[in-house]
Design an enzyme around this catalytic site. Structure first.
Site, PDB file in Angstrom:
ATOM      1  N   GLY A 161       9.384  10.202 -10.750  1.00 50.63           N
ATOM      2  CA  GLY A 161       8.957   9.288 -11.798  1.00 50.63           C
ATOM      3  C   GLY A 161      10.111   9.052 -12.749  1.00 50.63           C
ATOM      4  O   GLY A 161      11.053   9.850 -12.805  1.00 50.63           O
ATOM      5  N   HIS A 168       7.026  10.173 -22.200  1.00 48.25           N
ATOM      6  CA  HIS A 168       8.389   9.715 -22.511  1.00 48.25           C
ATOM      7  C   HIS A 168       8.382   8.498 -23.438  1.00 48.25           C
ATOM      8  O   HIS A 168       9.270   8.339 -24.265  1.00 48.25           O
ATOM      9  CB  HIS A 168       9.130   9.318 -21.217  1.00 48.25           C
ATOM     10  CG  HIS A 168       9.832  10.457 -20.532  1.00 48.25           C
ATOM     11  ND1 HIS A 168      10.839  11.183 -21.140  1.00 48.25           N
ATOM     12  CD2 HIS A 168       9.699  10.963 -19.286  1.00 48.25           C
ATOM     13  CE1 HIS A 168      11.282  12.098 -20.283  1.00 48.25           C
ATOM     14  NE2 HIS A 168      10.606  12.000 -19.155  1.00 48.25           N
ATOM     15  N   HIS A 218       3.269  12.582 -17.649  1.00 50.10           N
ATOM     16  CA  HIS A 218       4.639  12.957 -18.027  1.00 50.10           C
ATOM     17  C   HIS A 218       5.460  11.719 -18.421  1.00 50.10           C
ATOM     18  O   HIS A 218       6.144  11.720 -19.448  1.00 50.10           O
ATOM     19  CB  HIS A 218       5.289  13.688 -16.837  1.00 50.10           C
ATOM     20  CG  HIS A 218       6.740  14.041 -17.012  1.00 50.10           C
ATOM     21  ND1 HIS A 218       7.204  15.340 -16.977  1.00 50.10           N
ATOM     22  CD2 HIS A 218       7.841  13.251 -17.180  1.00 50.10           C
ATOM     23  CE1 HIS A 218       8.522  15.327 -17.144  1.00 50.10           C
ATOM     24  NE2 HIS A 218       8.947  14.073 -17.265  1.00 50.10           N
ATOM     25  N   GLU A 219       5.349  10.670 -17.609  1.00 52.90           N
ATOM     26  CA  GLU A 219       6.142   9.459 -17.887  1.00 52.90           C
ATOM     27  C   GLU A 219       5.625   8.720 -19.123  1.00 52.90           C
ATOM     28  O   GLU A 219       6.417   8.208 -19.914  1.00 52.90           O
ATOM     29  CB  GLU A 219       6.152   8.521 -16.670  1.00 52.90           C
ATOM     30  CG  GLU A 219       6.736   9.115 -15.393  1.00 52.90           C
ATOM     31  CD  GLU A 219       8.077   9.802 -15.560  1.00 52.90           C
ATOM     32  OE1 GLU A 219       8.859   9.415 -16.455  1.00 52.90           O
ATOM     33  OE2 GLU A 219       8.346  10.747 -14.803  1.00 52.90           O
ATOM     34  N   GLN A 267      14.666   6.678 -20.224  1.00 48.19           N
ATOM     35  CA  GLN A 267      15.596   7.584 -19.531  1.00 48.19           C
ATOM     36  C   GLN A 267      16.848   6.865 -19.027  1.00 48.19           C
ATOM     37  O   GLN A 267      17.836   7.504 -18.692  1.00 48.19           O
ATOM     38  CB  GLN A 267      14.901   8.288 -18.363  1.00 48.19           C
ATOM     39  CG  GLN A 267      13.842   9.277 -18.833  1.00 48.19           C
ATOM     40  CD  GLN A 267      13.209   9.983 -17.646  1.00 48.19           C
ATOM     41  OE1 GLN A 267      12.300   9.451 -17.034  1.00 48.19           O
ATOM     42  NE2 GLN A 267      13.710  11.155 -17.319  1.00 48.19           N
ATOM     43  N   CYS A 295      12.131  17.376 -15.011  1.00 49.24           N
ATOM     44  CA  CYS A 295      12.429  16.048 -15.562  1.00 49.24           C
ATOM     45  C   CYS A 295      13.887  15.701 -15.285  1.00 49.24           C
ATOM     46  O   CYS A 295      14.755  16.554 -15.440  1.00 49.24           O
ATOM     47  CB  CYS A 295      12.177  16.078 -17.069  1.00 49.24           C
ATOM     48  SG  CYS A 295      12.511  14.509 -17.904  1.00 49.24           S
ATOM     49  N   LEU A 296      14.140  14.454 -14.895  1.00 54.81           N
ATOM     50  CA  LEU A 296      15.529  14.025 -14.637  1.00 54.81           C
ATOM     51  C   LEU A 296      16.408  14.168 -15.882  1.00 54.81           C
ATOM     52  O   LEU A 296      17.615  14.324 -15.774  1.00 54.81           O
ATOM     53  CB  LEU A 296      15.556  12.555 -14.173  1.00 54.81           C
ATOM     54  CG  LEU A 296      14.949  12.240 -12.808  1.00 54.81           C
ATOM     55  CD1 LEU A 296      15.005  10.739 -12.552  1.00 54.81           C
ATOM     56  CD2 LEU A 296      15.660  13.009 -11.698  1.00 54.81           C
TER      57      LEU A 296
HETATM   58 CO    CO Z   1      10.772  13.171 -17.465  1.00 57.18          CO
END
Ligand code: CO
Length: 158
Positions: free
Chosen positions: A46, A135, A131-132, A51, A89-90
């Site tokens: 995701g 963000h 989660h997204e 991000q 998470c990225l």
């Molecule tokens: Co994330």
């Protein structure tokens, strides 16, 4: 399409609130294409626009192996249950910890052309959606647990 740099923890950008998408134009489509490319390149499940440094309410979630859903201006309208599972998470490389999330989520959102839809997800996909969406409000998964907060303090000093 291109792969963009992923904003990492410690950057103030990740803590900012993203703004609604109002123009469903070429620049949104390029953003979504680049987000997809970037998450594939980094093996993410995701990604949120913030991000890649763009404060717009757009996310992409891998809903099945190799199948991606573009979600613009999402709003959670229903949740059910709770599940605790490992999360990463990225933007927070090499750190994982358990987070409790809804087992089921229903959202309403728009696609890349502004068409409204609802989407239901459960288990791991529900986790990714939540989660997204976090963000978009400047929330990171490390905010939810003591272990996460301890790790966060190395980058944010609190
Ligand atoms: Co994330």
């Amino acid at each position: 399409m291109s792969v963009r740099n992923v904003v990492k923890i410690g950057s103030e950008t990740l803590r900012k609130k993203s703004k609604p998408v109002v123009n469903f134009d070429d620049s949104l489509h390029t953003l979504l294409d680049d987000m997809k490319n970037t998450m594939e390149e980094k093996n993410g499940v995701g990604i949120a626009a913030v991000q890649v440094g763009t404060l717009r309410r757009a996310i992409i979630v891998e809903v099945k192996e190799g199948e991606y859903l573009e979600i613009v201006n999402p709003v959670i309208i229903k949740t059910k249950g709770k599940v605790t599972d490992s999360e990463g998470c990225l933007s927070i490389p090499d750190f994982y910890c358990d987070v409790t999330r809804p087992k089921y989520v229903m959202i309403k959102a728009q696609d890349r052309n502004g068409k409204e839809f609802t989407f239901e997800a459960k288990d791991y996909t529900a986790r990714c959606v939540c989660h997204e969406i976090d963000h978009l409000d400047g929330i990171l998964f490390v905010d939810y647990t003591d272990e996460g907060k301890k790790y966060r303090s190395k980058f944010e000093g609190k």
